[in-house]
Scaffold this motif. Structure first.
Motif, PDB file in Angstrom:
ATOM      1  N   VAL A 132      25.551  25.044  19.202  1.00  0.00           N
ATOM      2  CA  VAL A 132      25.710  24.462  17.867  1.00  0.00           C
ATOM      3  C   VAL A 132      27.162  24.066  17.641  1.00  0.00           C
ATOM      4  O   VAL A 132      27.460  22.974  17.123  1.00  0.00           O
ATOM      5  CB  VAL A 132      25.253  25.451  16.783  1.00  0.00           C
ATOM      6  CG1 VAL A 132      25.653  24.939  15.394  1.00  0.00           C
ATOM      7  CG2 VAL A 132      23.744  25.645  16.842  1.00  0.00           C
ATOM      8  N   ALA A 133      28.081  24.934  18.039  1.00  0.00           N
ATOM      9  CA  ALA A 133      29.508  24.642  17.866  1.00  0.00           C
ATOM     10  C   ALA A 133      29.911  23.414  18.672  1.00  0.00           C
ATOM     11  O   ALA A 133      30.685  22.567  18.190  1.00  0.00           O
ATOM     12  CB  ALA A 133      30.338  25.855  18.303  1.00  0.00           C
ATOM     13  N   ALA A 134      29.378  23.292  19.880  1.00  0.00           N
ATOM     14  CA  ALA A 134      29.710  22.133  20.721  1.00  0.00           C
ATOM     15  C   ALA A 134      29.165  20.849  20.110  1.00  0.00           C
ATOM     16  O   ALA A 134      29.848  19.814  20.097  1.00  0.00           O
ATOM     17  CB  ALA A 134      29.137  22.341  22.126  1.00  0.00           C
ATOM     18  N   MET A 201      18.915  25.439  11.508  1.00  0.00           N
ATOM     19  CA  MET A 201      17.716  25.954  12.166  1.00  0.00           C
ATOM     20  C   MET A 201      17.979  27.345  12.736  1.00  0.00           C
ATOM     21  O   MET A 201      17.161  28.270  12.572  1.00  0.00           O
ATOM     22  CB  MET A 201      17.273  25.007  13.289  1.00  0.00           C
ATOM     23  CG  MET A 201      16.678  23.695  12.802  1.00  0.00           C
ATOM     24  SD  MET A 201      16.473  22.469  14.147  1.00  0.00           S
ATOM     25  CE  MET A 201      15.299  23.334  15.198  1.00  0.00           C
ATOM     26  N   LEU A 202      19.092  27.491  13.414  1.00  0.00           N
ATOM     27  CA  LEU A 202      19.424  28.779  14.028  1.00  0.00           C
ATOM     28  C   LEU A 202      19.633  29.856  12.973  1.00  0.00           C
ATOM     29  O   LEU A 202      19.127  30.979  13.102  1.00  0.00           O
ATOM     30  CB  LEU A 202      20.674  28.631  14.898  1.00  0.00           C
ATOM     31  CG  LEU A 202      21.145  29.900  15.607  1.00  0.00           C
ATOM     32  CD1 LEU A 202      20.037  30.481  16.482  1.00  0.00           C
ATOM     33  CD2 LEU A 202      22.395  29.604  16.443  1.00  0.00           C
ATOM     34  N   GLU A 203      20.374  29.531  11.916  1.00  0.00           N
ATOM     35  CA  GLU A 203      20.625  30.512  10.845  1.00  0.00           C
ATOM     36  C   GLU A 203      19.332  30.936  10.171  1.00  0.00           C
ATOM     37  O   GLU A 203      19.124  32.126   9.896  1.00  0.00           O
ATOM     38  CB  GLU A 203      21.586  29.915   9.814  1.00  0.00           C
ATOM     39  CG  GLU A 203      23.006  29.704  10.320  1.00  0.00           C
ATOM     40  CD  GLU A 203      23.871  28.977   9.312  1.00  0.00           C
ATOM     41  OE1 GLU A 203      23.384  28.752   8.170  1.00  0.00           O
ATOM     42  OE2 GLU A 203      25.011  28.617   9.654  1.00  0.00           O
ATOM     43  N   ALA A 211      10.519  29.047   5.873  1.00  0.00           N
ATOM     44  CA  ALA A 211      10.532  27.866   5.012  1.00  0.00           C
ATOM     45  C   ALA A 211      11.821  27.077   5.213  1.00  0.00           C
ATOM     46  O   ALA A 211      11.793  25.841   5.337  1.00  0.00           O
ATOM     47  CB  ALA A 211      10.384  28.279   3.550  1.00  0.00           C
ATOM     48  N   ARG A 212      12.933  27.786   5.254  1.00  0.00           N
ATOM     49  CA  ARG A 212      14.221  27.119   5.463  1.00  0.00           C
ATOM     50  C   ARG A 212      14.299  26.528   6.866  1.00  0.00           C
ATOM     51  O   ARG A 212      14.877  25.458   7.073  1.00  0.00           O
ATOM     52  CB  ARG A 212      15.372  28.111   5.251  1.00  0.00           C
ATOM     53  CG  ARG A 212      16.755  27.542   5.545  1.00  0.00           C
ATOM     54  CD  ARG A 212      17.062  26.311   4.723  1.00  0.00           C
ATOM     55  NE  ARG A 212      18.296  25.657   5.123  1.00  0.00           N
ATOM     56  CZ  ARG A 212      18.444  24.362   5.287  1.00  0.00           C
ATOM     57  NH1 ARG A 212      17.408  23.533   5.086  1.00  0.00           N
ATOM     58  NH2 ARG A 212      19.591  23.839   5.653  1.00  0.00           N
ATOM     59  N   GLU A 215      12.559  23.227   6.791  1.00  0.00           N
ATOM     60  CA  GLU A 215      13.404  22.241   6.109  1.00  0.00           C
ATOM     61  C   GLU A 215      14.483  21.724   7.052  1.00  0.00           C
ATOM     62  O   GLU A 215      14.788  20.519   7.085  1.00  0.00           O
ATOM     63  CB  GLU A 215      14.050  22.871   4.876  1.00  0.00           C
ATOM     64  CG  GLU A 215      13.079  23.195   3.749  1.00  0.00           C
ATOM     65  CD  GLU A 215      13.759  23.936   2.614  1.00  0.00           C
ATOM     66  OE1 GLU A 215      14.998  24.142   2.701  1.00  0.00           O
ATOM     67  OE2 GLU A 215      13.075  24.311   1.637  1.00  0.00           O
ATOM     68  N   ALA A 216      15.069  22.641   7.831  1.00  0.00           N
ATOM     69  CA  ALA A 216      16.134  22.258   8.755  1.00  0.00           C
ATOM     70  C   ALA A 216      15.593  21.366   9.869  1.00  0.00           C
ATOM     71  O   ALA A 216      16.280  20.442  10.331  1.00  0.00           O
ATOM     72  CB  ALA A 216      16.793  23.499   9.349  1.00  0.00           C
ATOM     73  N   VAL A 217      14.370  21.626  10.314  1.00  0.00           N
ATOM     74  CA  VAL A 217      13.746  20.777  11.327  1.00  0.00           C
ATOM     75  C   VAL A 217      13.605  19.354  10.804  1.00  0.00           C
ATOM     76  O   VAL A 217      13.928  18.375  11.497  1.00  0.00           O
ATOM     77  CB  VAL A 217      12.364  21.333  11.737  1.00  0.00           C
ATOM     78  CG1 VAL A 217      11.594  20.294  12.558  1.00  0.00           C
ATOM     79  CG2 VAL A 217      12.518  22.621  12.541  1.00  0.00           C
ATOM     80  N   ILE A 218      13.130  19.221   9.572  1.00  0.00           N
ATOM     81  CA  ILE A 218      12.976  17.890   8.963  1.00  0.00           C
ATOM     82  C   ILE A 218      14.333  17.208   8.840  1.00  0.00           C
ATOM     83  O   ILE A 218      14.479  16.012   9.134  1.00  0.00           O
ATOM     84  CB  ILE A 218      12.288  18.017   7.590  1.00  0.00           C
ATOM     85  CG1 ILE A 218      10.844  18.507   7.767  1.00  0.00           C
ATOM     86  CG2 ILE A 218      12.305  16.674   6.852  1.00  0.00           C
ATOM     87  CD1 ILE A 218      10.133  18.852   6.488  1.00  0.00           C
ATOM     88  N   GLU A 219      15.364  17.963   8.418  1.00  0.00           N
ATOM     89  CA  GLU A 219      16.711  17.409   8.310  1.00  0.00           C
ATOM     90  C   GLU A 219      17.225  16.956   9.676  1.00  0.00           C
ATOM     91  O   GLU A 219      17.954  15.958   9.785  1.00  0.00           O
ATOM     92  CB  GLU A 219      17.652  18.467   7.723  1.00  0.00           C
ATOM     93  CG  GLU A 219      17.364  18.802   6.262  1.00  0.00           C
ATOM     94  CD  GLU A 219      18.128  20.031   5.790  1.00  0.00           C
ATOM     95  OE1 GLU A 219      18.938  20.556   6.598  1.00  0.00           O
ATOM     96  OE2 GLU A 219      17.918  20.466   4.647  1.00  0.00           O
TER      97      GLU A 219
END
Length: 235
Positions: A132-134, A201-203, A211-212, A215-219
């Protein structure tokens, strides 16, 4: 699964598949010789060779010249090749075909949301965090991060007890990555949002919030969807 009213009505290709199953052969196992197959199936060498070419194209067998024929890795490479060709063969519908691939990718990610969250709830994965950082750092510099993107999804889905899902996601990801530049489409403009969505997604997964996570997948897919919509309006 390959049985029918009569084994004589089956193609030689199907008979060889049945042979692999009945012998309990696994990927990488050495198959009977051509002569043995001809004798057991009572078919000609030319029929066996033609069937083997078909099966090799499907990665069901692997012919190693000078060493014999082995059961193939049964990968999804033929699926990828077919979908790539489908995506570029008709320029009028190419963007629509690519959008369908993206929609399937998103549907798979959403369908696995509950299982992913259950598997990662309360965990800490330094490798996923580094990816994620990369991605975030590259996005900030305006650089693509295809390798990190695939590695992230591969590792994430590796938590599931379902290897096929991971293979399907990787296959559709590969189609997307190959076809997109072949069509001369402009890169998504808001890749920073895509990078941040991976972090979200990871968080969400680590905190047990399904649920979150969805949402992150859609984003995650929104920038790509917007890029495809823009490309469609220009054609």
């Amino acid at each position: 699964m390959f049985s029918g009213p009569s084994r004589r009505r089956e193609s030689v290709t199907d008979q060889i598949k049945h042979l692999i199953l009945t012998e309990g052969l696994r990927p990488g196992d050495l198959m009977p010789t051509e002569a043995e197959i001809c004798a057991r199936l009572e078919v000609s060498r030319s029929s066996v060779r033609e069937a083997m070419r078909t099966l090799a194209a499907l990665d069901i067998v692997e012919v190693r010249h000078g060493h014999g024929t082995y059961v193939g890795q049964l990968s999804l490479a033929p699926l990828v090749e077919g979908l790539v060709f489908r995506g570029v063969v008709d320029q009028d519908d190419s963007v629509a075909a690519l959008r369908e691939v993206v929609e399937v990718r998103e549907a798979l990610d959403l369908a696995m949301a509950e299982q992913i969250v259950a598997a990662l709830d309360g965990t800490h994965d330094p490798e996923l965090e580094q990816l994620v950082a990369a991605m975030t750092a590259k996005a900030a510099r305006g650089e693509a991060f295809a390798a990190e993107d695939l590695a992230f999804h591969t590792r994430l889905l590796g938590y599931l007890d379902n290897a096929l899902v991971g293979q399907l996601v990787a296959a559709f990801w590969e189609v997307n990555t190959i076809v997109y530049p072949m069509l001369g489409l402009a890169p998504a403009e808001d890749i920073v949002d895509t990078a941040h969505a991976h972090g979200a997604m990871l968080e969400a997964a680590a905190s047990g919030d399904a649920a979150r996570y969805r949402e992150a997948v859609i984003e995650h897919y929104l920038p790509l969807r917007r890029a495809l919509d823009k490309a469609a309006t220009r054609r």
